[in-house]
Motif scaffolding. Structure first.
Motif, PDB file in Angstrom:
ATOM      1  N   HIS A 267      10.987   9.609  11.626  1.00  0.00           N
ATOM      2  CA  HIS A 267      12.391   9.958  11.860  1.00  0.00           C
ATOM      3  C   HIS A 267      12.500  11.464  12.041  1.00  0.00           C
ATOM      4  CE1 HIS A 267      16.756   9.785  11.677  1.00  0.00           C
ATOM      5  NE2 HIS A 267      16.723  10.796  10.821  1.00  0.00           N
ATOM      6  N   VAL A 268      13.234  11.859  13.067  1.00  0.00           N
ATOM      7  CA  VAL A 268      13.485  13.278  13.310  1.00  0.00           C
ATOM      8  C   VAL A 268      14.996  13.489  13.320  1.00  0.00           C
ATOM      9  CG1 VAL A 268      13.031  15.256  14.790  1.00  0.00           C
ATOM     10  CG2 VAL A 268      11.422  13.333  14.773  1.00  0.00           C
ATOM     11  N   PRO A 269      15.525  14.229  12.370  1.00  0.00           N
ATOM     12  CA  PRO A 269      16.970  14.451  12.343  1.00  0.00           C
ATOM     13  C   PRO A 269      17.418  15.423  13.421  1.00  0.00           C
ATOM     14  CG  PRO A 269      15.903  15.692  10.589  1.00  0.00           C
ATOM     15  CD  PRO A 269      14.838  14.854  11.233  1.00  0.00           C
ATOM     16  N   ALA A 270      18.675  15.352  13.786  1.00  0.00           N
ATOM     17  CA  ALA A 270      19.240  16.313  14.724  1.00  0.00           C
ATOM     18  C   ALA A 270      19.067  17.724  14.178  1.00  0.00           C
ATOM     19  CB  ALA A 270      20.713  16.004  14.969  1.00  0.00           C
ATOM     20  N   GLY A 271      18.736  18.641  15.071  1.00  0.00           N
ATOM     21  CA  GLY A 271      18.524  20.020  14.661  1.00  0.00           C
ATOM     22  C   GLY A 271      17.087  20.361  14.339  1.00  0.00           C
ATOM     23  N   GLU A 272      16.246  19.343  14.142  1.00  0.00           N
ATOM     24  CA  GLU A 272      14.818  19.579  13.879  1.00  0.00           C
ATOM     25  C   GLU A 272      14.143  20.078  15.162  1.00  0.00           C
ATOM     26  OE1 GLU A 272      11.509  19.101  11.039  1.00  0.00           O
ATOM     27  OE2 GLU A 272      13.691  18.993  10.818  1.00  0.00           O
ATOM     28  N   THR A 273      13.154  20.940  15.004  1.00  0.00           N
ATOM     29  CA  THR A 273      12.418  21.465  16.157  1.00  0.00           C
ATOM     30  C   THR A 273      11.290  20.513  16.536  1.00  0.00           C
ATOM     31  OG1 THR A 273      12.921  23.748  15.536  1.00  0.00           O
ATOM     32  CG2 THR A 273      11.077  23.406  17.027  1.00  0.00           C
ATOM     33  N   VAL A 274      11.167  20.206  17.829  1.00  0.00           N
ATOM     34  CA  VAL A 274      10.121  19.309  18.317  1.00  0.00           C
ATOM     35  C   VAL A 274       9.391  19.963  19.491  1.00  0.00           C
ATOM     36  CG1 VAL A 274      11.290  17.188  17.602  1.00  0.00           C
ATOM     37  CG2 VAL A 274      11.744  18.147  19.871  1.00  0.00           C
ATOM     38  N   GLU A 275       8.188  19.461  19.750  1.00  0.00           N
ATOM     39  CA  GLU A 275       7.422  19.920  20.900  1.00  0.00           C
ATOM     40  C   GLU A 275       7.973  19.279  22.173  1.00  0.00           C
ATOM     41  OE1 GLU A 275       2.756  20.542  21.918  1.00  0.00           O
ATOM     42  OE2 GLU A 275       3.322  18.523  21.312  1.00  0.00           O
ATOM     43  N   VAL A 276       8.049  20.069  23.233  1.00  0.00           N
ATOM     44  CA  VAL A 276       8.605  19.603  24.499  1.00  0.00           C
ATOM     45  C   VAL A 276       7.634  19.968  25.624  1.00  0.00           C
ATOM     46  CG1 VAL A 276      10.533  19.812  26.115  1.00  0.00           C
ATOM     47  CG2 VAL A 276      10.964  19.882  23.652  1.00  0.00           C
ATOM     48  N   TRP A 277       7.329  18.991  26.483  1.00  0.00           N
ATOM     49  CA  TRP A 277       6.526  19.231  27.675  1.00  0.00           C
ATOM     50  C   TRP A 277       7.463  19.340  28.872  1.00  0.00           C
ATOM     51  CZ3 TRP A 277       1.874  15.259  27.545  1.00  0.00           C
ATOM     52  CH2 TRP A 277       1.184  15.417  26.336  1.00  0.00           C
ATOM     53  N   LEU A 278       7.426  20.462  29.551  1.00  0.00           N
ATOM     54  CA  LEU A 278       8.288  20.683  30.700  1.00  0.00           C
ATOM     55  C   LEU A 278       7.663  20.044  31.938  1.00  0.00           C
ATOM     56  CD1 LEU A 278       9.196  24.449  30.107  1.00  0.00           C
ATOM     57  CD2 LEU A 278      10.383  22.391  29.270  1.00  0.00           C
ATOM     58  N   LEU A 279       8.400  19.193  32.604  1.00  0.00           N
ATOM     59  CA  LEU A 279       7.847  18.425  33.729  1.00  0.00           C
ATOM     60  C   LEU A 279       7.962  19.146  35.076  1.00  0.00           C
ATOM     61  CD1 LEU A 279       9.107  14.839  32.829  1.00  0.00           C
ATOM     62  CD2 LEU A 279       6.860  15.866  32.400  1.00  0.00           C
ATOM     63  N   ASP A 280       8.539  20.329  35.076  1.00  0.00           N
ATOM     64  CA  ASP A 280       8.654  21.065  36.337  1.00  0.00           C
ATOM     65  C   ASP A 280       7.733  22.273  36.392  1.00  0.00           C
ATOM     66  OD1 ASP A 280       9.889  22.569  34.433  1.00  0.00           O
ATOM     67  OD2 ASP A 280      11.743  22.907  35.540  1.00  0.00           O
ATOM     68  N   GLY A 281       6.684  22.287  35.544  1.00  0.00           N
ATOM     69  CA  GLY A 281       5.777  23.413  35.537  1.00  0.00           C
ATOM     70  C   GLY A 281       4.341  22.995  35.747  1.00  0.00           C
TER      71      GLY A 281
END
Length: 434
Positions: A420-434
């Motif tokens: 579970h990840v609550p709102a406001g928690e920091t997560v890893e994001v992969w950018l699909l336009d790079g």
């Protein structure tokens, strides 16, 4: 699961403890592809390619001292007492190759980029003069070297201007052209055959009957291969028939013997249900060719601890021209493309020697809470707000929701140990336009 929107019999469940870790499967796929060979291509075809060897400049840049301004080439000492009037002895437009030397006490009208005449050591810009054509009145003095681009100021002869491994974009191609290089050595683009399976599939643009769907994985994955730097070649999809699948693949490999295939990429037919043609075909080929599997060849099928994209396969197929690398992806479209992003895209780019094989990765605050299955890495479609530093999931977790994937500009990653990840928690994001 076969190719298409929810077709097939596989289900995204299983015991995480028995599954293969994502990193382990990624390493297995990467090991299938070796660095590609070098080929030389004209600059017009070099954009997006990776330089295979250091690019050395054969001459300095600029190759000669030239004017940085439209104005007048002068001897700085002749402007010691301004204002001064000097006779204009010559015109020097850009490209003139026979310009006479500059005599003391005279000026040459000169254009930007034109070669500095012998004897001149500065350029006075036209705005500081009366722009005369026979005699020029100069109002302000200049120092020696002012408004002059020196020979070799940017690049010296013999200098490595672009090292091997450079990704060639507009600026790099411009530099190669500027130093006189018309063709560059680059890594050959990996050739990838893309094959989808499913008796329910119909080509896009053709009418559907009840129970049929348009085939989307093939065009999607071929485009993904091209976007990664490879050469995606789409084979017509085949029905759920092992003999026809094997024949179609081997005929295609034989027809391309002069330009061998680096990778066969399939989607669908790899789950645990009936009519899993890809799994059946490659399992049978392996058992007939290498019954004890001691040489490690053949295609191994596994469950990977991720959502979506649990059923996966990788290995080699012994075709008519020798062994060829194989990666099998699940058939649901989101599972298929997410699996490509995780496993195939970075492997292709590493084979190309690409300096950035992985998607750009950032961290952002989650705009809304989400849940994730225990023991599996979840990759959800998302949209990122770079200004706010937040990311929001797009659509649900279902692997058939292709419209949500088309709206996404990133993948947000929840690790295996998080449910579970609550709102406001920091997560890893992969950018699909790079």
């Amino acid at each position: 699961m076969r190719a298409g929107h929810g077709a097939g019999h596989g289900h995204d469940h299983g015991d995480p403890a028995a599954m293969r870790p994502v990193a382990e499967h990624a390493a297995a796929v990467a090991a299938l592809l070796h660095p590609t060979a070098t080929e030389t291509v004209p600059l017009a075809q070099a954009r997006g390619r990776v330089l295979a060897e250091d690019l050395v400049s054969p001459h300095p840049l600029p190759p000669f001292a030239n004017s940085a301004m439209d104005g007048y080439a002068v001897r700085a000492a002749d402007l010691a007492d301004v204002p001064v009037a000097l006779p204009v002895a010559a015109d020097v437009p850009a490209g003139r190759t026979d310009g006479p030397p500059l005599a003391a006490g005279t000026a040459h009208r000169i254009m930007t980029g034109a070669a500095m005449p012998d004897g001149a050591d500065a350029v006075v810009q036209v705005e500081w003069t009366d722009a005369g054509t026979e005699t020029v009145a100069v109002e302000r003095a200049v120092a020696a070297g002012q408004n002059v681009r020196g020979a070799g100021e940017d690049v010296t002869a013999g200098q490595v201007v672009l090292p091997a491994g450079t990704l060639l974009g507009p600026a790099q191609i411009g530099l190669a052209a500027a130093v006189g290089v018309g063709a560059v050595p680059v890594r050959r683009r990996p050739r990838v055959l893309v094959l989808s399976t499913g008796s329910e599939l119909v080509a896009p643009g053709e009418p559907l009957q009840h129970g049929q769907i348009h085939e989307s994985n093939g065009p999607m994955l071929a485009a993904a291969v091209d976007d990664a730097g490879g050469r995606g070649e789409l084979l017509r999809f085949v029905p759920d028939d092992v003999e026809q699948f094997t024949r179609t693949l081997d005929d295609a490999l034989a027809a391309r013997s002069d330009d061998p295939v680096d990778l066969v990429l399939t989607s669908g037919g790899v789950s645990a249900g009936a009519y899993e043609v890809v799994k059946d075909a490659f399992s049978r080929t392996r058992s007939e060719a290498e019954p004890d599997h001691r040489d490690g060849r053949g295609v191994a099928f596994t469950k990977v601890a991720m959502q979506p994209g649990m059923p996966q396969g990788s290995g080699h197929h012994r075709g008519p021209t020798g062994d060829v690398a194989v990666v099998t992806l699940p058939g649901n479209p989101v599972s298929s493309l997410v699996s490509f992003e995780v496993f195939v895209r970075p492997a292709l780019r590493r084979a190309l020697g690409h300096p950035q094989p992985d998607r750009p990765r950032v961290r952002a605050r989650l705009a809304e809470a989400l849940d994730s299955p225990a023991g599996r890495r979840q990759l959800r479609r998302g949209r990122i707000d770079a200004v706010a530093g937040t990311v929001a999931p797009v659509g649900g977790a279902g692997s058939h929701l292709l419209a949500a994937l088309a709206r996404a500009d990133c993948l947000l990653v929840v690790d295996e140990d998080t449910t579970h990840v609550p709102a406001g928690e920091t997560v890893e994001v992969w950018l699909l336009d790079g």
